[in-house]
Scaffold this motif. Structure first.
Motif, short mmCIF file in Angstrom:
data_model
loop_
_atom_site.label_atom_id
_atom_site.label_comp_id
_atom_site.label_asym_id
_atom_site.label_seq_id
_atom_site.Cartn_x
_atom_site.Cartn_y
_atom_site.Cartn_z
N PRO A 99 0.86 -1.20 0.00
CA PRO A 99 0.00 0.00 0.00
C PRO A 99 0.89 1.24 0.00
O PRO A 99 1.93 1.27 0.67
CB PRO A 99 -0.77 -0.12 1.32
N ILE A 100 0.48 2.24 -0.75
CA ILE A 100 1.19 3.53 -0.76
C ILE A 100 0.33 4.53 -0.01
O ILE A 100 -0.84 4.75 -0.37
CB ILE A 100 1.44 4.02 -2.20
N ILE A 101 0.87 5.10 1.04
CA ILE A 101 0.14 6.09 1.83
C ILE A 101 0.97 7.37 1.88
O ILE A 101 2.09 7.43 1.36
CB ILE A 101 -0.14 5.57 3.25
N PRO B 73 5.33 10.45 0.60
CA PRO B 73 4.78 9.14 0.21
C PRO B 73 5.56 8.02 0.89
O PRO B 73 6.79 8.07 0.99
CB PRO B 73 4.99 9.10 -1.31
N LEU B 74 4.84 7.00 1.34
CA LEU B 74 5.46 5.89 2.05
C LEU B 74 4.97 4.55 1.50
O LEU B 74 3.79 4.39 1.21
CB LEU B 74 5.11 5.95 3.55
N ALA B 75 5.91 3.60 1.38
CA ALA B 75 5.55 2.21 1.09
C ALA B 75 5.31 1.53 2.42
O ALA B 75 6.19 1.51 3.28
CB ALA B 75 6.68 1.53 0.33
N LEU B 76 4.13 0.97 2.59
CA LEU B 76 3.75 0.35 3.85
C LEU B 76 4.13 -1.12 3.83
O LEU B 76 3.50 -1.93 3.17
CB LEU B 76 2.25 0.52 4.06
N MET B 77 5.19 -1.46 4.58
CA MET B 77 5.69 -2.84 4.61
C MET B 77 5.23 -3.58 5.87
O MET B 77 5.58 -4.73 6.09
CB MET B 77 7.21 -2.83 4.51
N GLY B 78 4.45 -2.93 6.68
CA GLY B 78 3.85 -3.50 7.87
C GLY B 78 2.84 -2.50 8.40
O GLY B 78 2.92 -1.32 8.10
N LEU B 79 1.88 -2.96 9.20
CA LEU B 79 0.84 -2.07 9.70
C LEU B 79 1.19 -1.44 11.04
O LEU B 79 0.47 -0.57 11.51
CB LEU B 79 -0.49 -2.81 9.83
N LEU C 41 -4.19 -3.42 -0.83
CA LEU C 41 -3.20 -4.36 -0.29
C LEU C 41 -3.07 -4.29 1.22
O LEU C 41 -2.38 -5.12 1.82
CB LEU C 41 -1.84 -4.10 -0.93
N ILE C 42 -3.73 -3.33 1.85
CA ILE C 42 -3.63 -3.22 3.31
C ILE C 42 -4.11 -4.50 3.98
O ILE C 42 -3.49 -4.99 4.94
CB ILE C 42 -4.41 -1.99 3.82
N SER C 43 -5.19 -5.07 3.48
CA SER C 43 -5.71 -6.31 4.08
C SER C 43 -4.71 -7.45 3.90
O SER C 43 -4.61 -8.34 4.76
CB SER C 43 -7.06 -6.67 3.48
N GLN C 44 -3.96 -7.45 2.79
CA GLN C 44 -2.96 -8.49 2.59
C GLN C 44 -1.80 -8.34 3.58
O GLN C 44 -1.26 -9.35 4.07
CB GLN C 44 -2.44 -8.47 1.15
N ILE C 45 -1.39 -7.11 3.84
CA ILE C 45 -0.34 -6.89 4.84
C ILE C 45 -0.82 -7.38 6.20
O ILE C 45 -0.07 -8.03 6.95
CB ILE C 45 0.03 -5.39 4.91
#
Length: 255
Positions: A58-60, A69-75, A234-238
């Protein structure tokens, strides 16, 4: 050999300017692991990376007045579902350029000048007075390895300027809004709610004037906005990867 920056960016524990006086015989080792990424849940992105990064993360946008801009590699803080504790990266996953440039970066040696110099983190364990690795200098000239590192860092800086122009444009049109994601665990119970980040306001985007949208389509900005929007799925996949890895998230912001 003193450090050059009292305030250091993500990953960097220290910064030292690379020079022939102190590092004439030093070498750079290749890295088969990215230990600096272990436990880092959000990594800065440039806009040019949105299409490729958005297939993996996810890009937030960070909250506050400077929405990077951030690549979300974990929640959650301390969780990276793509990088093991020892730095082993999941095969095939995209690594943001911000992470790939480490341990090098361009930095100002003098606050009253815009000139940037190639620096490195001396604590990285990848650069030193080794007998193995690629030499950093060929006599009094930079080696091919150093030239390649410098070129990559210069390209990153240029991409950063284009990213800032992108951010200026979306802020000009007030397109960012505070984000919120609610995820219901498969085993029931209370949903996990994540806040503390920004995202594109799709309602405002739909209501944008046609001439503005045409300009964005021609400039390539519009596809970048949709790369961000689509990546949020993709947040749900993370979340699922965290559960599979036994890294159950806590109720706290993701950025």
């Amino acid at each position: 050999m003193a450090s050059v920056a009292p305030s250091l960016p993500l990953f960097y524990n220290d910064l030292m300017p690379l020079n022939t006086r102190d590092h004439a015989n030093w070498r750079a080792r290749g890295a088969d692991k990215a230990s600096w990424l272990a436990g880092v849940h959000a990594v800065p992105l440039t806009v040019e990376e949105f299409p490729q990064a958005g297939r993996h993360f996810p890009i937030i946008f960070a909250s506050g007045d400077n929405p990077v801009p951030l690549a979300l590699m974990g929640l959650n803080e301390g969780v990276n579902v793509f990088v093991d504790a020892d730095g082993t990266v999941t095969q095939g996953v995209y690594l943001p350029a911000y992470a790939r440039r480490y341990p090098f970066m361009l930095a100002k040696l003098q606050p009253d000048t815009d000139e940037l110099s190639l620096c490195f983190d001396p604590s990285c364990g990848l650069i030193g007075d080794f007998t193995d690795g690629e030499p950093l200098f060929d006599g009094d000239q930079p080696s091919d390895a150093t030239k390649a590192a410098l070129a990559f860092c210069e390209q990153f800086e240029q991409a950063g300027q284009r990213t800032q122009a992108f951010l200026d444009e979306i802020r000009k049109h007030d397109l960012l809004m505070e984000g919120e994601v609610s995820i219901q665990p498969n085993n029931g119970g209370e949903p996990f709610v994540y806040r503390g980040f920004q995202m594109i306001n799709q309602e405002k985007l739909r209501d944008m004037r046609g001439d503005v949208l045409r300009g964005w389509a021609q400039s390539g900005l519009l596809p970048l906005l949709y790369a961000h929007i689509f990546s949020l799925e993709l947040i749900s996949q993370i979340f699922g990867r965290q559960m599979e890895q036994g890294k159950a998230p806590a109720l706290q912001p993701i950025a």
